[in-house]
Design an enzyme around this catalytic site. Sequence first.
Site, PDB file in Angstrom:
ATOM      1  N   CYS B 101      59.831   9.870 -30.551  1.00  0.00           N
ATOM      2  CA  CYS B 101      60.631  10.103 -29.341  1.00  0.00           C
ATOM      3  C   CYS B 101      59.940   9.507 -28.105  1.00  0.00           C
ATOM      4  O   CYS B 101      59.801   8.299 -28.020  1.00  0.00           O
ATOM      5  CB  CYS B 101      60.949  11.585 -29.181  1.00  0.00           C
ATOM      6  SG  CYS B 101      62.269  11.877 -27.985  1.00  0.00           S
ATOM      7  N   HIS B 202      63.727  12.700 -34.135  1.00  0.00           N
ATOM      8  CA  HIS B 202      62.690  13.695 -34.419  1.00  0.00           C
ATOM      9  C   HIS B 202      62.651  14.000 -35.917  1.00  0.00           C
ATOM     10  O   HIS B 202      63.397  14.871 -36.374  1.00  0.00           O
ATOM     11  CB  HIS B 202      62.979  14.982 -33.642  1.00  0.00           C
ATOM     12  CG  HIS B 202      62.738  14.844 -32.176  1.00  0.00           C
ATOM     13  ND1 HIS B 202      61.488  14.970 -31.619  1.00  0.00           N
ATOM     14  CD2 HIS B 202      63.573  14.556 -31.164  1.00  0.00           C
ATOM     15  CE1 HIS B 202      61.566  14.785 -30.314  1.00  0.00           C
ATOM     16  NE2 HIS B 202      62.815  14.527 -30.000  1.00  0.00           N
ATOM     17  N   GLU B 204      60.590  15.690 -37.446  1.00  0.00           N
ATOM     18  CA  GLU B 204      60.153  17.085 -37.634  1.00  0.00           C
ATOM     19  C   GLU B 204      61.300  18.082 -37.498  1.00  0.00           C
ATOM     20  O   GLU B 204      61.140  19.250 -37.802  1.00  0.00           O
ATOM     21  CB  GLU B 204      59.023  17.405 -36.638  1.00  0.00           C
ATOM     22  CG  GLU B 204      59.437  17.597 -35.179  1.00  0.00           C
ATOM     23  CD  GLU B 204      59.654  16.305 -34.404  1.00  0.00           C
ATOM     24  OE1 GLU B 204      59.671  15.220 -35.036  1.00  0.00           O
ATOM     25  OE2 GLU B 204      59.825  16.365 -33.169  1.00  0.00           O
TER      26      GLU B 204
END
Lengths: 262, 220
Positions: B101, B202, B204
């Site tokens: 990001c 993202h 994650e």
Amino acid sequence: MLAKRIIPCLDIKDGQTVKGTNFVNLRQAGDPIELGKAYSEAGADELVYLDITASHEGRKTFTELVGRIAREINIPFTVGGGINELKDVDRLLNAGADKVSINSAALRRPELIDEIVKNFGSQVCVVAIDAKCDDMIHPAGHPDIDGTWTCYMNGGRVPTERNLFEWAQEVNERGAGEILFTSMNHDGVKNGYADCALRKLSDNLTIPVIASGGAGSREHFRDTFINGHSDAALAASVFHFGEIPIPELKKYLISEGVNVRI
Amino acid sequence: MYYIFIEDSLKSVTFVPKFVVSLNMNVAIIKYNAGNIGSVENAVRRLGIEPLVTDSPELIKNADRVIFPGQGEAKSTMEYLKAHKLDELIKSLTQPVLGICIGMQLLCKHSEEQDTDCLGIFDVDVKRFIPQVHEHKVPQMGWNTVEDTKSELFKGFEKPEFVYFIHSFYAPLCKETIATTNYIQPYSSALHKDNFFATQFHPEKSGSVGERIIKNFIDL
């Protein structure tokens, strides 16, 4: 193409989910993490955890729970309930929440939005708006934009002077990342979302709008995406009681031409 | 590879691959003034690795893998990196590095966000999304697909997969593009040059698809 989002909402009291006891096959039905994982596996795009406890101990329990959710769940989640000031936001983001949802506190002191945006960025700031249309022609919800939509606070108990569309515009201008709009006329009725009001909101704002209140069938999701121009749809009971399984809902939406993640 | 067994709400049975990664791998996550770093730490932990979240040049230099994560704004994060001499450190790294990001945008040459000069690993300038029709809301927030993937980072991808994005600025397509996403126009959702990899989305927060990407990075 950016997908429309399906968001289950979990109400949390003393660290346990309040609804959702009919959710089968979970080792512990009341465990917010088990339930969140099951939703994530089923294809939920985000989760919302609402703290409905009022006590100080309850807040502490909830913060600890947010930490556990962050460790276990691999999709974005928003937390809300009882956020009154910047230090509540700080505490919940530190615990690992991706976004926080504020409601009454923003109505009481709109500058809170600016403060959250300045300190943590727009993307973490969801403003929830509960509003009721006082002279709606059809209780079922159409046409529902001609009436006067009044914003309520304290869980829908206290009316304010604010008009829904004016307040939403201000929230947008203050830099919030998303608006979560619940129509109190539609909530719990299971007769569809407030699509006319949602469409007016969505078409006038530059930030995403999450529809809330009224989901009873899979067609209601289609309608809010296609007619209501909603960016996301939130629901609780239809998911918790297994009335609408998320994988089936998503298959249906794709067959209806709605772009969702599968 | 082994599997754990989960029964979901539909009474159907799904298999969830539980990745096995090199557990002795030393993964450093760069600590700086950006948000969302804990999410990356949690994601690496879910793969069975205990990462180091650190701003120590020693620890970062000696790590097997370095993740440069974050959510935030270009100018203030870049100023922080400079003030803490992390800018030169990041540029000097030779092990695999993954920017995420704002981490990816800071690895580019320049960002339109407050006219910020960035680290210049990737030869591309970051631009602001300009909505063309009303449906184009900025930031882009939510799940979109990555396509035309060409990198070990996307090993095992057989179709466009959905991943989670939140951003108002983007890197245009360039020679370092290794994945494309379409929002307003096609742009770079991932970049690669030498030992530097980066994703605009993202991983994650991108469910099992994101886990696979982080695992692929660690396995490079």
